[in-house]
Design a protein around this motif. Structure first.
Motif, mmCIF file in Angstrom:
data_model
loop_
_atom_site.group_PDB
_atom_site.id
_atom_site.type_symbol
_atom_site.label_atom_id
_atom_site.label_comp_id
_atom_site.label_asym_id
_atom_site.label_seq_id
_atom_site.Cartn_x
_atom_site.Cartn_y
_atom_site.Cartn_z
ATOM 1 N N GLY B 299 1.637 -3.441 -6.111
ATOM 2 C CA GLY B 299 0.380 -4.179 -6.171
ATOM 3 C C GLY B 299 0.357 -5.270 -5.113
ATOM 4 O O GLY B 299 0.850 -5.093 -3.999
ATOM 5 N N CYS B 300 -0.207 -6.403 -5.470
ATOM 6 C CA CYS B 300 -0.245 -7.530 -4.540
ATOM 7 C C CYS B 300 1.165 -8.087 -4.402
ATOM 8 O O CYS B 300 1.824 -8.394 -5.394
ATOM 9 C CB CYS B 300 -1.183 -8.604 -5.080
ATOM 10 N N ALA B 301 1.654 -8.226 -3.161
ATOM 11 C CA ALA B 301 3.033 -8.654 -2.955
ATOM 12 C C ALA B 301 3.279 -10.061 -3.490
ATOM 13 O O ALA B 301 4.403 -10.450 -3.774
ATOM 14 C CB ALA B 301 3.367 -8.607 -1.463
ATOM 15 N N PHE B 302 2.224 -10.834 -3.663
ATOM 16 C CA PHE B 302 2.368 -12.221 -4.102
ATOM 17 C C PHE B 302 2.334 -12.353 -5.619
ATOM 18 O O PHE B 302 2.638 -13.414 -6.151
ATOM 19 C CB PHE B 302 1.257 -13.062 -3.446
ATOM 20 N N ALA B 309 -2.186 -14.509 -11.442
ATOM 21 C CA ALA B 309 -2.135 -13.051 -11.425
ATOM 22 C C ALA B 309 -2.654 -12.430 -12.721
ATOM 23 O O ALA B 309 -2.381 -12.906 -13.817
ATOM 24 C CB ALA B 309 -0.693 -12.593 -11.174
ATOM 25 N N VAL B 310 -3.439 -11.363 -12.580
ATOM 26 C CA VAL B 310 -3.934 -10.609 -13.725
ATOM 27 C C VAL B 310 -3.421 -9.168 -13.602
ATOM 28 O O VAL B 310 -2.737 -8.833 -12.634
ATOM 29 C CB VAL B 310 -5.481 -10.620 -13.785
ATOM 30 N N ALA B 311 -3.764 -8.328 -14.569
ATOM 31 C CA ALA B 311 -3.214 -6.972 -14.618
ATOM 32 C C ALA B 311 -3.451 -6.191 -13.326
ATOM 33 O O ALA B 311 -2.548 -5.533 -12.811
ATOM 34 C CB ALA B 311 -3.806 -6.221 -15.812
ATOM 35 N N ALA B 315 -1.060 -3.760 -10.278
ATOM 36 C CA ALA B 315 -1.278 -2.332 -10.085
ATOM 37 C C ALA B 315 -1.735 -2.005 -8.665
ATOM 38 O O ALA B 315 -1.282 -1.026 -8.077
ATOM 39 C CB ALA B 315 -2.303 -1.844 -11.091
ATOM 40 N N GLU B 316 -2.577 -2.832 -8.113
ATOM 41 C CA GLU B 316 -3.278 -2.425 -6.906
ATOM 42 C C GLU B 316 -3.191 -3.520 -5.850
ATOM 43 O O GLU B 316 -3.417 -4.695 -6.144
ATOM 44 C CB GLU B 316 -4.752 -2.183 -7.263
ATOM 45 N N ALA B 317 -2.847 -3.130 -4.620
ATOM 46 C CA ALA B 317 -2.776 -4.105 -3.537
ATOM 47 C C ALA B 317 -4.191 -4.436 -3.065
ATOM 48 O O ALA B 317 -4.971 -3.524 -2.780
ATOM 49 C CB ALA B 317 -1.952 -3.561 -2.386
ATOM 50 N N PRO B 318 -4.536 -5.705 -2.992
ATOM 51 C CA PRO B 318 -5.886 -6.056 -2.556
ATOM 52 C C PRO B 318 -6.038 -5.878 -1.041
ATOM 53 O O PRO B 318 -5.081 -6.086 -0.295
ATOM 54 C CB PRO B 318 -5.992 -7.538 -2.940
ATOM 55 N N ALA B 330 -7.221 -11.525 1.096
ATOM 56 C CA ALA B 330 -6.747 -10.342 0.379
ATOM 57 C C ALA B 330 -6.312 -10.767 -1.010
ATOM 58 O O ALA B 330 -5.148 -11.063 -1.252
ATOM 59 C CB ALA B 330 -5.588 -9.689 1.138
ATOM 60 N N CYS B 331 -7.286 -10.856 -1.904
ATOM 61 C CA CYS B 331 -6.976 -11.245 -3.275
ATOM 62 C C CYS B 331 -8.047 -10.684 -4.183
ATOM 63 O O CYS B 331 -9.229 -10.799 -3.893
ATOM 64 C CB CYS B 331 -6.915 -12.775 -3.388
ATOM 65 N N HIS B 332 -7.611 -10.071 -5.305
ATOM 66 C CA HIS B 332 -8.582 -9.509 -6.241
ATOM 67 C C HIS B 332 -9.478 -10.591 -6.829
ATOM 68 O O HIS B 332 -10.577 -10.308 -7.278
ATOM 69 C CB HIS B 332 -7.849 -8.802 -7.388
ATOM 70 N N LEU B 333 -8.956 -11.819 -6.886
ATOM 71 C CA LEU B 333 -9.669 -12.865 -7.600
ATOM 72 C C LEU B 333 -10.600 -13.655 -6.705
ATOM 73 O O LEU B 333 -11.384 -14.462 -7.166
ATOM 74 C CB LEU B 333 -8.670 -13.814 -8.269
ATOM 75 N N VAL B 334 -10.474 -13.473 -5.396
ATOM 76 C CA VAL B 334 -11.395 -14.158 -4.498
ATOM 77 C C VAL B 334 -12.617 -13.264 -4.354
ATOM 78 O O VAL B 334 -12.505 -12.055 -4.219
ATOM 79 C CB VAL B 334 -10.761 -14.425 -3.122
#
Lengths: 372, 342
Positions: B299-302, B309-311, B315-318, B330-334
């Motif tokens: 998933g996200c390396a960070f 961080a959420v689920a 699972a998935e790299a942004p 590169a962030c799911h939350l941004v």
């Protein structure tokens, strides 16, 4: 002599091959106090403590006094020094991976210190070492006890060094640039750790660094050193809010900022003087924008000030100057520029100006005038 | 040969819209072994990096050690070959390293390293070292080269009487000036600086930062400025790219990114900068350390260090996607930025 001081340094001088590099340092550290020593490379901030602990090579000539309780460490017997090092005063260094023995397991290096300083052996030593490793924030210490230093990251090696330093339960921890080799986020962790440990263990800390920001976060008192002398000392808040020695102020002005408008940096012109050819008067005078005639003739003494600091300057920056950036008035800056052209030749190239992001601003004009 | 083959350093080159340097999907894989006879483990030091640098622009690259920023710097010059992706300089793909075409191109793209003493030859005078690129690229005749060296030395603030000195006779700041003069000798249009001021004292650091800014303004240079020092990058760069574990996690105009970082890693990085007078309290101190690039988290390396961080992060790299004017993250939350702020 006052009893309340843990360490009392008086007139400590060091010479290498007849070249004096430290010119009479007076410094007290109270129990539990955190003192910062800042300055550029070669200013003597590390040498002060290496000399105090008798860690300099034999060719160094050390004079003066370093009193730890009733003992004077300068010229003390080897046995006396060994009773102090690690047990009363511990030191950690900049590069943790070269300070650890690469072929001995990390845990054993800590138990070795525990054996020497506290007589702990076997299981008891191992238990205590694991506790120390946990204390300095090494995850899963019991399992990592038997790893070699190369299996730890840089930040964790520094944590191991701190654990070893704590093994002797010292009254004073001297940290010589402990975070310089570490990444920004790890540096924040180590600074946090040092501050916490000091609080929990009531241990005094001397923090040697060139990083003004890092010092501000750990220390209560700060000494600024230049060319082997303390030029300004005082409570961190006061010195940082209104640095009064032109060198201290110059250090602040030279720092880029992460907030506020982007301005051209104001470097201190010239370079640090060669210790073999120090200027006759104030060592900073040739680089100083405020220097007056007397500065190049006489050396200012470090005199205590009304507001709790000490200052070695004939013409200090006024205390009411609000921020370091605003402090130097235009005339002083212009003369600094002229001097820079004379001595170091400033970063300057003829051509169209104001073209680049950092190429505009009033300062730039002054540099040009100065050069023409 | 006439002097016009010598670059006119006082000329102001207008910025062009087309990027001078363009990298697309760069990948660099090193192989390390676990133990002496262990299986080789691939380490993706640079993992799909794309960036653009316009003429006259400065791109700052920040990140911690091991984030791949130095490897990326060498790849941009073709010194380190890329396994995937392509670097285009002035519109054309870089020729393979070591070829005559690549050597010729290197006159236009130069590098400044962190340690000037290691970058200089201890047994050559500084004038000889500054002249060496002119010799290699056969610029001008003898007298012209000598004049060019004098001009460069004056430009970077070295005195004429220092021409015959050897590197060990100079201070750290002066050595870095020599390295910069040498890099500028052939009039490059791109300078890649890898931590050029990190080894210098604060007061000298400011001199060299100003020098680089001046040289860039005077020569219309594009610059890739690699540093771990956010404050220096903010002072010099137009745009900044933040790297974590071989990937760019955030990119944008430098002042906007540092004033309001979007990616949690950038937020931690900005927060960890010690400011004189600012106490530790209220700072965002990250847990843990950057993971080993050989064991990149899924998933996200960070995500293992990320406080938000959420689920989906596991699972998935942004992907690095536009978030605001000129900015990418590169962030799911941004994007769902309010969730991050909450």
């Amino acid at each position: 002599m006052s009893r309340s001081h843990l360490v009392q340094i008086r007139d400590l001088s060091v010479a290498f091959d007849g070249v004096p590099v430290l010119h009479g340092i007076d410094l007290d550290v109270a129990p539990g106090e955190a003192v910062g020593l800042v300055g550029e490379s070669g200013c003597g901030k590390s040498v002060t403590w290496l000399a105090a602990l008798g860690l300099l090579p034999a060719k160094a000539r050390v004079s003066g006094q370093v009193r730890l309780g009733a003992v004077d460490l300068v010229g003390a017997q080897r046995a006396t020094l060994e009773g102090v090092r690690g047990a009363k005063v511990a030191m950690i260094f900049q590069d943790p991976s070269s300070a650890l023995n690469p072929v001995i397991r990390a845990g054993r290096q800590i138990t070795e210190a525990l054996g020497i300083h506290r007589g702990l052996k076997g299981k008891a030593a191992r238990r205590e070492a694991v506790r120390l490793m946990e204390l300095v924030g090494i995850p899963d210490p019991a399992r990592r006890f038997d790893l070699y230093p190369h299996e730890f990251s840089g930040g964790q090696c520094q944590r191991l060094m701190i654990a070893m330093a704590l093994a002797g339960e010292p009254d004073l921890l001297v940290a010589d640039e402990p975070t310089t080799a570490l990444d920004a986020t790890i540096q924040a962790q180590i600074l946090d750790l040092l501050a916490t440990l000091r609080e929990e263990m009531g241990m005094a800390v001397v923090f040697i660094s060139h990083d003004l920001g890092a010092v501000a976060q750990v220390c209560e008192r700060i000494c600024v050193m230049y060319a082997g002398r303390i030029v300004e000392s005082g409570p961190v808040g006061r010195v940082f809010d209104a640095p009064r020695h032109p060198y201290t102020r110059g250090l602040f002005d030279a720092l880029p900022s992460l907030t506020g408008p982007r301005t051209r940096l104001s470097p201190i012109p010239g370079t640090v003087p060669d210790p073999r050819a120090l200027p006759q008067g104030c060592a900073f005078a040739p680089r100083c924008a405020r220097a007056v005639a007397v500065c190049s003739l006489q050396r200012p003494r470090l005199e205590p000030d009304a507001d709790g600091r000490a200052l070695a300057c004939f013409d200090p920056v006024p205390a009411d100057a609000r921020t370091p950036a605003e402090a130097q008035h235009p005339a002083a800056r212009a003369s600094a520029a002229v001097r820079a052209v004379d001595e170091a030749a400033p970063p300057f190239m003829p051509g169209p100006h104001g073209a680049g992001p950092a190429g505009s601003g009033p300062d730039r004009g002054r540099w040009q005038e100065a050069a023409q | 040969m006439t002097l016009d083959v010598m670059p006119d350093v006082t000329r102001d080159t207008p910025r062009k819209a087309a990027p001078l340097l363009e990298a697309d999907g760069l990948v660099r894989i090193y192989e390390t072994r676990k133990g002496l006879f262990g299986q080789p483990v691939p380490v993706r030091a640079v993992n799909g990096v794309s960036l653009k640098v316009a003429q006259g622009e400065t791109l700052g690259i920040v990140g911690e050690s091991g984030s791949g920023k130095s490897t990326l710097g060498r790849m941009l010059l073709g010194v380190d070959p890329s396994q995937e992706g392509v670097v285009r300089f002035a519109g054309a793909p870089l020729p393979a390293a070591g070829t005559p075409a690549w050597r010729a191109l290197r006159a236009h793209m130069q590098m400044v390293h962190q340690d000037p003493l290691a970058a200089l030859d201890k047994r050559l005078t500084i004038a000889d070292q500054i002249r060496e690129p002119l010799d290699i690229h056969a610029r001008g005749n003898r007298a012209e080269r000598r004049a060019r060296v004098a001009e460069l030395m004056q430009a970077v603030g070295l005195r004429p009487d220092q021409a015959g000195r050897y590197p060990h006779e100079l201070s750290g700041g002066q050595r870095q000036r020599v390295v910069i003069a040498r890099a500028l000798a052939c009039g490059p249009s791109l300078l890649v600086c890898d931590e050029p001021v990190s080894a210098l004292d604060v007061s000298i650091q400011a001199q060299v930062v100003n020098l680089l800014a001046d040289m860039q303004a005077a020569n219309g240079l594009a610059m890739v400025f690699i540093s771990h020092d956010l404050k220096v990058v903010r002072n010099l760069a137009d745009r900044v790219a933040v790297m974590y574990l071989g990937e760019i996690v955030e990119e944008g105009p430098v002042e906007a990114v540092f004033a309001a970082p979007q990616h949690p890693y950038t937020q931690a990085l900005v927060s960890s900068v010690p400011a004189p007078g600012k106490r530790l309290d209220g700072r965002m101190i990250l847990k843990g350390e950057p993971p080993n690039p050989a064991a990149r988290p899924a998933g996200c390396a960070f995500h293992p260090r990320c406080p938000h961080a959420v689920a989906s992060c596991r699972a998935e790299a942004p992907a690095l996607v536009p978030t605001a004017a000129g900015r990418r993250a590169a962030c799911h939350l941004v994007g769902g930025a309010d969730r991050l702020a909450a």
